[in-house]
Write a protein that holds these residues in place. Structure first.
Motif, PDB file in Angstrom:
ATOM      1  N   SER A   5      10.239  -5.061  -6.814  1.00 19.91           N
ATOM      2  CA  SER A   5       8.811  -4.818  -6.633  1.00 19.91           C
ATOM      3  C   SER A   5       8.608  -3.631  -5.690  1.00 19.91           C
ATOM      4  CB  SER A   5       8.135  -6.059  -6.055  1.00 19.91           C
ATOM      5  OG  SER A   5       6.758  -5.825  -5.855  1.00 19.91           O
ATOM      6  N   LYS A   6       7.545  -2.881  -5.924  1.00 19.12           N
ATOM      7  CA  LYS A   6       7.146  -1.782  -5.042  1.00 19.12           C
ATOM      8  C   LYS A   6       5.728  -2.041  -4.582  1.00 19.12           C
ATOM      9  CE  LYS A   6       9.763   1.768  -7.453  1.00 19.12           C
ATOM     10  NZ  LYS A   6       9.666   2.972  -8.273  1.00 19.12           N
ATOM     11  N   GLN A   7       5.506  -1.898  -3.285  1.00 25.48           N
ATOM     12  CA  GLN A   7       4.165  -2.071  -2.725  1.00 25.48           C
ATOM     13  C   GLN A   7       3.918  -0.956  -1.715  1.00 25.48           C
ATOM     14  OE1 GLN A   7       1.862  -4.408  -3.589  1.00 25.48           O
ATOM     15  NE2 GLN A   7       3.300  -5.189  -5.114  1.00 25.48           N
ATOM     16  N   ASP A   8       2.724  -0.384  -1.751  1.00 24.03           N
ATOM     17  CA  ASP A   8       2.338   0.626  -0.771  1.00 24.03           C
ATOM     18  C   ASP A   8       1.569  -0.052   0.346  1.00 24.03           C
ATOM     19  OD1 ASP A   8       3.551   2.479  -2.370  1.00 24.03           O
ATOM     20  OD2 ASP A   8       1.699   3.334  -3.156  1.00 24.03           O
ATOM     21  N   ILE A   9       1.889   0.357   1.577  1.00 23.24           N
ATOM     22  CA  ILE A   9       1.299  -0.245   2.767  1.00 23.24           C
ATOM     23  C   ILE A   9       0.608   0.852   3.569  1.00 23.24           C
ATOM     24  CG2 ILE A   9       1.806  -1.483   4.920  1.00 23.24           C
ATOM     25  CD1 ILE A   9       4.314  -2.601   3.484  1.00 23.24           C
ATOM     26  N   GLU A  10      -0.610   0.581   3.996  1.00 25.95           N
ATOM     27  CA  GLU A  10      -1.380   1.539   4.795  1.00 25.95           C
ATOM     28  C   GLU A  10      -0.982   1.404   6.265  1.00 25.95           C
ATOM     29  OE1 GLU A  10      -3.505   3.903   3.767  1.00 25.95           O
ATOM     30  OE2 GLU A  10      -3.155   3.346   1.682  1.00 25.95           O
ATOM     31  N   ALA A  11       0.197   1.926   6.593  1.00 25.95           N
ATOM     32  CA  ALA A  11       0.700   1.913   7.971  1.00 25.95           C
ATOM     33  C   ALA A  11       1.884   2.874   8.032  1.00 25.95           C
ATOM     34  CB  ALA A  11       1.146   0.507   8.367  1.00 25.95           C
ATOM     35  N   PRO A  12       2.133   3.461   9.200  1.00 30.38           N
ATOM     36  CA  PRO A  12       3.292   4.356   9.350  1.00 30.38           C
ATOM     37  C   PRO A  12       4.607   3.585   9.182  1.00 30.38           C
ATOM     38  CG  PRO A  12       1.819   4.506  11.256  1.00 30.38           C
ATOM     39  CD  PRO A  12       1.335   3.381  10.422  1.00 30.38           C
ATOM     40  N   ALA A 130       8.854 -12.818 -17.666  1.00 31.29           N
ATOM     41  CA  ALA A 130       7.595 -12.111 -17.381  1.00 31.29           C
ATOM     42  C   ALA A 130       6.785 -12.840 -16.317  1.00 31.29           C
ATOM     43  CB  ALA A 130       6.781 -11.947 -18.657  1.00 31.29           C
ATOM     44  N   LYS A 131       6.715 -14.158 -16.424  1.00 29.65           N
ATOM     45  CA  LYS A 131       5.956 -14.948 -15.445  1.00 29.65           C
ATOM     46  C   LYS A 131       6.602 -14.851 -14.062  1.00 29.65           C
ATOM     47  CE  LYS A 131       4.246 -19.606 -14.620  1.00 29.65           C
ATOM     48  NZ  LYS A 131       4.214 -20.983 -15.104  1.00 29.65           N
ATOM     49  N   LEU A 132       7.933 -14.918 -14.011  1.00 25.40           N
ATOM     50  CA  LEU A 132       8.640 -14.825 -12.728  1.00 25.40           C
ATOM     51  C   LEU A 132       8.482 -13.453 -12.093  1.00 25.40           C
ATOM     52  CD1 LEU A 132      11.894 -16.780 -13.564  1.00 25.40           C
ATOM     53  CD2 LEU A 132      10.063 -17.485 -12.024  1.00 25.40           C
ATOM     54  N   ASP A 133       8.540 -12.400 -12.906  1.00 26.36           N
ATOM     55  CA  ASP A 133       8.332 -11.048 -12.378  1.00 26.36           C
ATOM     56  C   ASP A 133       6.941 -10.912 -11.778  1.00 26.36           C
ATOM     57  OD1 ASP A 133      10.856 -10.036 -12.936  1.00 26.36           O
ATOM     58  OD2 ASP A 133      10.268  -9.242 -14.896  1.00 26.36           O
ATOM     59  N   ASP A 137       6.095 -10.180  -7.843  1.00 23.53           N
ATOM     60  CA  ASP A 137       5.208  -9.085  -7.428  1.00 23.53           C
ATOM     61  C   ASP A 137       4.074  -9.606  -6.548  1.00 23.53           C
ATOM     62  OD1 ASP A 137       6.267  -6.709  -8.317  1.00 23.53           O
ATOM     63  OD2 ASP A 137       5.233  -6.766 -10.246  1.00 23.53           O
ATOM     64  N   GLN A 138       3.506 -10.754  -6.909  1.00 22.64           N
ATOM     65  CA  GLN A 138       2.410 -11.324  -6.123  1.00 22.64           C
ATOM     66  C   GLN A 138       2.869 -11.709  -4.728  1.00 22.64           C
ATOM     67  OE1 GLN A 138       1.164 -14.516  -8.678  1.00 22.64           O
ATOM     68  NE2 GLN A 138      -0.204 -13.219  -9.887  1.00 22.64           N
ATOM     69  N   ARG A 139       4.065 -12.297  -4.615  1.00 21.15           N
ATOM     70  CA  ARG A 139       4.590 -12.689  -3.301  1.00 21.15           C
ATOM     71  C   ARG A 139       4.843 -11.472  -2.424  1.00 21.15           C
ATOM     72  NH1 ARG A 139       4.031 -17.781  -1.331  1.00 21.15           N
ATOM     73  NH2 ARG A 139       4.575 -19.256  -2.933  1.00 21.15           N
ATOM     74  N   ILE A 140       5.430 -10.442  -3.005  1.00 21.03           N
ATOM     75  CA  ILE A 140       5.712  -9.227  -2.229  1.00 21.03           C
ATOM     76  C   ILE A 140       4.403  -8.543  -1.841  1.00 21.03           C
ATOM     77  CG2 ILE A 140       6.864  -6.976  -2.259  1.00 21.03           C
ATOM     78  CD1 ILE A 140       8.731  -9.478  -2.083  1.00 21.03           C
ATOM     79  N   ALA A 141       3.404  -8.595  -2.706  1.00 20.32           N
ATOM     80  CA  ALA A 141       2.085  -8.047  -2.369  1.00 20.32           C
ATOM     81  C   ALA A 141       1.480  -8.798  -1.191  1.00 20.32           C
ATOM     82  CB  ALA A 141       1.157  -8.102  -3.583  1.00 20.32           C
ATOM     83  N   LEU A 142       1.678 -10.117  -1.133  1.00 22.03           N
ATOM     84  CA  LEU A 142       1.191 -10.896   0.015  1.00 22.03           C
ATOM     85  C   LEU A 142       1.903 -10.496   1.300  1.00 22.03           C
ATOM     86  CD1 LEU A 142       0.848 -14.479  -1.517  1.00 22.03           C
ATOM     87  CD2 LEU A 142      -0.998 -12.962  -0.768  1.00 22.03           C
ATOM     88  N   VAL A 143       3.204 -10.257   1.217  1.00 22.84           N
ATOM     89  CA  VAL A 143       3.956  -9.805   2.392  1.00 22.84           C
ATOM     90  C   VAL A 143       3.434  -8.445   2.842  1.00 22.84           C
ATOM     91  CG1 VAL A 143       6.217  -9.057   3.227  1.00 22.84           C
ATOM     92  CG2 VAL A 143       6.029 -11.143   1.874  1.00 22.84           C
TER      93      VAL A 143
END
Length: 157
Positions: A5-12, A130-133, A137-143
């Protein structure tokens, strides 16, 4: 079995790395979810060799998990290895600076079976790939959202 998973975070990037390596805060977060976590090392600063033992219920059975921080390269990389009775896993968190106040967090998990039963379990998971992916992604987005929230609250303080 591999998840990514890739997530963008608004922080340095430095702030993201500092928050991700605040292991005591993560331990408390995990314990609030009903997981028993025990630290197994004596390191005072985050570093390779940090170890945890976790005990939790999954599908009606008590599970034990040992996790070790095997590599840490500030501020870009964290690698963990985990072992349970049935599975071995490797977790990699890579940080990439996108700008002065934007960081991309790339998370990957590789699971390997340690028994025939675990091999069959992983095979059954492939049927719901597909469901697990999507759930991963949702869990990593929460992190990632949690990291952003912690960064904002640190800036205000």
């Amino acid at each position: 079995m591999h998840f990514a998973s890739k997530q963008d975070i608004e922080a340095p990037i430095e702030a993201v790395f500092q928050i991700l390596t605040d292991f005591e805060a993560w331990e408390r977060t995990i314990m609030r979810r009903g997981v028993q976590v025990d630290r197994k090392d004596k390191l005072r600063q985050p570093g390779a060799g940090m170890r945890w033992a976790a005990k939790f219920d999954y599908r009606g059975k008590s599970r034990d998990l040992e996790v070790e921080l095997v590599q840490i390269d500030a501020p870009t990389l964290l690698r963990f290895a985990g072992v349970s009775q049935a599975l071995e896993g490797a977790i990699s968190i890579e940080l990439l600076e996108l700008g002065a106040k934007r960081t991309r967090m790339q998370t990957s998990v590789d699971l390997t079976p340690r028994s025939l039963t675990a091999r069959l379990f992983l095979q059954s998971l492939r049927l719901a790939r597909a469901k697990l992916d999507r759930k991963f992604d949702q869990r990593i987005a929460l992190v990632a959202a949690d990291v952003e929230m912690r960064y904002r609250s640190q800036r205000r303080a």
